[in-house]
Design a protein around this motif. Structure first.
Motif, mmCIF file in Angstrom:
data_model
loop_
_atom_site.group_PDB
_atom_site.id
_atom_site.type_symbol
_atom_site.label_atom_id
_atom_site.label_comp_id
_atom_site.label_asym_id
_atom_site.label_seq_id
_atom_site.Cartn_x
_atom_site.Cartn_y
_atom_site.Cartn_z
ATOM 1 N N GLY A 113 0.820 -1.201 0.000
ATOM 2 C CA GLY A 113 0.000 0.000 0.000
ATOM 3 C C GLY A 113 0.852 1.248 0.000
ATOM 4 N N ILE A 114 0.432 2.239 -0.790
ATOM 5 C CA ILE A 114 1.133 3.516 -0.904
ATOM 6 C C ILE A 114 0.114 4.633 -0.747
ATOM 7 C CG2 ILE A 114 2.592 4.986 -2.365
ATOM 8 C CD1 ILE A 114 3.905 2.308 -2.024
ATOM 9 N N VAL A 115 0.388 5.601 0.103
ATOM 10 C CA VAL A 115 -0.384 6.847 0.159
ATOM 11 C C VAL A 115 0.634 7.978 0.169
ATOM 12 C CG1 VAL A 115 -1.919 8.309 1.524
ATOM 13 C CG2 VAL A 115 -2.383 5.857 1.337
ATOM 14 N N TYR A 116 0.653 8.756 -0.910
ATOM 15 C CA TYR A 116 1.655 9.810 -1.051
ATOM 16 C C TYR A 116 1.003 11.175 -0.918
ATOM 17 C CZ TYR A 116 5.487 12.595 -2.966
ATOM 18 O OH TYR A 116 6.478 13.534 -3.140
ATOM 19 N N ASP A 117 1.292 11.851 0.189
ATOM 20 C CA ASP A 117 0.850 13.230 0.426
ATOM 21 C C ASP A 117 1.728 14.129 -0.433
ATOM 22 O OD1 ASP A 117 0.460 15.825 1.399
ATOM 23 O OD2 ASP A 117 0.119 15.160 3.444
ATOM 24 N N VAL A 118 1.179 14.573 -1.559
ATOM 25 C CA VAL A 118 1.974 15.214 -2.611
ATOM 26 C C VAL A 118 2.598 16.524 -2.148
ATOM 27 C CG1 VAL A 118 1.840 16.264 -4.910
ATOM 28 C CG2 VAL A 118 0.662 14.096 -4.443
ATOM 29 N N ILE A 119 1.830 17.380 -1.515
ATOM 30 C CA ILE A 119 2.330 18.707 -1.164
ATOM 31 C C ILE A 119 3.334 18.645 -0.023
ATOM 32 C CG2 ILE A 119 1.673 21.015 -0.357
ATOM 33 C CD1 ILE A 119 0.910 20.306 -3.280
ATOM 34 N N ASP A 120 3.073 17.822 0.977
ATOM 35 C CA ASP A 120 3.996 17.707 2.109
ATOM 36 C C ASP A 120 5.118 16.703 1.862
ATOM 37 O OD1 ASP A 120 2.646 19.621 3.516
ATOM 38 O OD2 ASP A 120 1.497 18.219 4.745
ATOM 39 N N ASP A 121 5.118 16.057 0.691
ATOM 40 C CA ASP A 121 6.147 15.080 0.319
ATOM 41 C C ASP A 121 6.301 14.017 1.415
ATOM 42 O OD1 ASP A 121 8.108 13.876 -1.230
ATOM 43 O OD2 ASP A 121 9.734 15.096 -0.405
ATOM 44 N N LYS A 122 5.158 13.466 1.835
ATOM 45 C CA LYS A 122 5.158 12.412 2.837
ATOM 46 C C LYS A 122 4.659 11.125 2.196
ATOM 47 C CE LYS A 122 4.491 15.318 6.930
ATOM 48 N NZ LYS A 122 3.581 15.643 8.067
ATOM 49 N N TYR A 124 3.577 7.508 2.873
ATOM 50 C CA TYR A 124 3.159 6.438 3.772
ATOM 51 C C TYR A 124 3.155 5.160 2.949
ATOM 52 C CZ TYR A 124 1.330 10.451 6.409
ATOM 53 O OH TYR A 124 1.190 11.657 7.070
ATOM 54 N N HIS A 125 3.779 4.109 3.445
ATOM 55 C CA HIS A 125 3.882 2.914 2.617
ATOM 56 C C HIS A 125 4.071 1.668 3.474
ATOM 57 C CE1 HIS A 125 8.412 2.792 2.952
ATOM 58 N NE2 HIS A 125 8.223 4.076 3.147
ATOM 59 N N ALA A 126 3.691 0.536 2.899
ATOM 60 C CA ALA A 126 3.810 -0.741 3.608
ATOM 61 C C ALA A 126 3.820 -1.877 2.607
ATOM 62 C CB ALA A 126 2.650 -0.930 4.580
ATOM 63 N N GLN A 127 4.652 -2.871 2.895
ATOM 64 C CA GLN A 127 4.578 -4.143 2.199
ATOM 65 C C GLN A 127 4.036 -5.149 3.199
ATOM 66 O OE1 GLN A 127 8.173 -5.374 0.261
ATOM 67 N NE2 GLN A 127 7.235 -7.169 -0.674
ATOM 68 N N ALA A 128 3.055 -5.912 2.785
ATOM 69 C CA ALA A 128 2.345 -6.795 3.715
ATOM 70 C C ALA A 128 3.310 -7.670 4.503
ATOM 71 C CB ALA A 128 1.361 -7.669 2.946
ATOM 72 N N GLY A 129 3.159 -7.639 5.815
ATOM 73 C CA GLY A 129 3.975 -8.448 6.698
ATOM 74 C C GLY A 129 5.294 -7.832 7.090
ATOM 75 N N GLN A 130 5.584 -6.626 6.604
ATOM 76 C CA GLN A 130 6.883 -6.009 6.872
ATOM 77 C C GLN A 130 6.780 -4.640 7.542
ATOM 78 O OE1 GLN A 130 9.732 -6.278 3.657
ATOM 79 N NE2 GLN A 130 8.827 -8.166 2.890
ATOM 80 N N GLY A 131 5.631 -4.300 8.094
ATOM 81 C CA GLY A 131 5.487 -3.051 8.804
ATOM 82 C C GLY A 131 5.169 -1.890 7.885
ATOM 83 N N ALA A 132 4.822 -0.765 8.491
ATOM 84 C CA ALA A 132 4.467 0.441 7.753
ATOM 85 C C ALA A 132 5.469 1.547 8.050
ATOM 86 C CB ALA A 132 3.060 0.895 8.119
ATOM 87 N N TYR A 133 5.577 2.481 7.101
ATOM 88 C CA TYR A 133 6.584 3.538 7.195
ATOM 89 C C TYR A 133 5.994 4.871 6.769
ATOM 90 C CZ TYR A 133 10.033 -0.221 7.449
ATOM 91 O OH TYR A 133 10.755 -1.328 7.828
ATOM 92 N N LEU A 134 6.541 5.928 7.341
ATOM 93 C CA LEU A 134 6.373 7.285 6.831
ATOM 94 C C LEU A 134 7.732 7.714 6.318
ATOM 95 C CD1 LEU A 134 5.205 10.026 6.274
ATOM 96 C CD2 LEU A 134 5.331 10.546 8.733
ATOM 97 N N ASN A 135 7.865 7.832 5.013
ATOM 98 C CA ASN A 135 9.170 8.001 4.365
ATOM 99 C C ASN A 135 10.087 6.853 4.821
ATOM 100 O OD1 ASN A 135 8.238 10.246 2.954
ATOM 101 N ND2 ASN A 135 8.847 11.657 4.583
#
Length: 273
Positions: A113-122, A124-135
């Motif tokens: 899953g990818i959610v890219y906050d375009v203006i704030d250049d943030k 958010y992303h995750a690969q299933a089973g490997q945790g989630a990240y902000l940048n």
């Protein structure tokens, strides 16, 4: 480069193209109603993402908000579910608080899953089973909360309608406070980040929830429809996302008493597209 890394790279490239065009005049059209907008940038961004995916992965299936993949009925193989600009009203009126959303499934199971906050250049992303990240920063697992100490995100329009006011007003009255951000993808990301505790809404399409759902579940959020059922990436649905204890409290104490009404809403208003 993995499919996951590729997805992040094209989301960033699409975001760069959007930022470069912000000073240009938008061509704005309406879809289902005067508040359901689409712009030339929505269409151009979806076309860019679809072209890049197709070029690198010609056998992958793609569903997009602006019309790509309308005939897809199977989750076999790799399925991309994309929203080129989630929060188009915010994009048009504010030029902020919108995101590019990408959910990827493999044989019906979550892949990334990818959610890219375009203006704030943030990113958010995750690969299933490997945790989630902000940048590059790992997101911690969610803390459990109770409704009385929680911040809920909900579109206030649902509180103006007779058939949903009775369901949702008690939730908002009991919660510590409520917010409305105008981008479903960012609402999911904010639950994953822990800055809101739950997001509740009706009538989300797969491109609205697919990317954010995968991210939120990686940090322990429970994501279902408002009947407590698992979401399907090929169907529109209602949404209840929250940390596990809050999800249980809202579902059992506030939504289950309206189970019959919710079933009727689902049967009457939700379809594949």
């Amino acid at each position: 480069m993995s499919i996951y890394e590729f997805a992040m790279s094209i989301a960033r490239l699409a975001g760069e193209k959007i930022r470069e065009q912000l000073s240009h005049e938008l061509v704005i059209e309406t879809k289902s109603n005067p508040n359901d907008l689409v712009t030339n940038m929505d269409k151009a961004t979806e076309a860019f993402l679809v072209a890049e995916i197709t070029k690198h992965y010609p056998d992958h299936q793609i569903i997009g908000e602006e019309g790509h993949g309308k005939t897809i009925t199977s989750t076999d193989g790799y399925l991309w579910v994309i929203d080129p600009i989630d929060g188009t009203l915010n994009f048009v009126h504010q030029q902020q608080n919108f995101a590019i959303s990408i959910g990827i499934f493999h044989n019906g199971e979550k892949y990334a899953g990818i959610v890219y906050d375009v203006i704030d250049d943030k990113m958010y992303h995750a690969q299933a089973g490997q945790g989630a990240y902000l940048n590059d920063r790992p997101l911690p697992m969610l803390k459990e909360t109770q409704l009385a100490t929680s911040i809920i995100s909900m579109n206030p329009n649902w509180l103006t309608k007779d058939y949903t006011y009775e369901m949702y007003a008690p939730i908002i009255r009991t919660a510590r406070s409520a917010r409305s951000y105008g981008s479903a993808a960012l609402d999911f990301a904010y639950v994953a980040l822990g800055i809101i505790d739950s997001y509740i809404t009706l009538r989300l399409h797969p491109w609205d929830f697919s990317g954010g759902m995968i991210i939120a579940e990686e940090v322990g959020a429970v994501v279902t429809n408002q009947l407590g059922d698992k979401l399907d990436p090929l169907h529109s649905n209602s949404i209840l996302v929250a940390n596990s204890s809050l999800h249980k409290e809202i579902l059992e104490q506030y939504l289950e008493p309206h189970h019959t009404a919710l079933e009727s809403i689902h049967k009457g208003t939700f379809s594949n597209r």
